[in-house]
Design a protein around this motif. Sequence first.
Motif, PDB file in Angstrom:
ATOM      1  N   ILE A  92      -6.596   2.705  -0.685  1.00 40.75           N
ATOM      2  CA  ILE A  92      -6.272   1.447   0.000  1.00 40.75           C
ATOM      3  C   ILE A  92      -5.952   1.762   1.456  1.00 40.75           C
ATOM      4  N   CYS A 126       0.823  -1.211   0.000  1.00 40.05           N
ATOM      5  CA  CYS A 126       0.000   0.000   0.000  1.00 40.05           C
ATOM      6  C   CYS A 126       0.858   1.262   0.000  1.00 40.05           C
ATOM      7  N   HIS A 164      -1.017   4.369  -1.381  1.00 44.22           N
ATOM      8  CA  HIS A 164      -2.360   4.026  -0.894  1.00 44.22           C
ATOM      9  C   HIS A 164      -3.455   4.202  -1.940  1.00 44.22           C
ATOM     10  N   HIS A 183      -4.985   2.068  -5.291  1.00 49.74           N
ATOM     11  CA  HIS A 183      -4.933   0.823  -6.068  1.00 49.74           C
ATOM     12  C   HIS A 183      -4.527   1.157  -7.500  1.00 49.74           C
ATOM     13  N   CYS A 212      -4.010   1.426   4.828  1.00 46.86           N
ATOM     14  CA  CYS A 212      -2.597   1.147   5.061  1.00 46.86           C
ATOM     15  C   CYS A 212      -2.432  -0.168   5.836  1.00 46.86           C
TER      16      CYS A 212
END
Length: 91
Positions: free
Chosen positions: A83, A69, A74, A76, A85
């Motif tokens: 995303i 991530c 962080h 996608h 962490c």
Amino acid sequence: ITSNAIFLIQAIFFFLSKTYPLDPLAIPVVCLVLCSVLVAPKLDRFGSEMRTLPRVLAEFDIRRAECFCCSVDHVHPQTGAQIVCDREVIY
């Protein structure tokens, strides 16, 4: 066992049956030799990895571990979605 190994076993048995009368121990001995040749390198590699494992584990620090991530900020890479962490989930 791969198809090459099976072919090798068949070739050896064919050669032995044409060259020498088969001794009752011939088949087990040939199987043992072939298994040893095929398995020995894998066992050697496994042993080498097991010898290095204590050092790797001793040097491991969760705080310095890289996570997916953080490497993609962080987000996608395919969907663009945020995303969570990994570090927040683990700690």
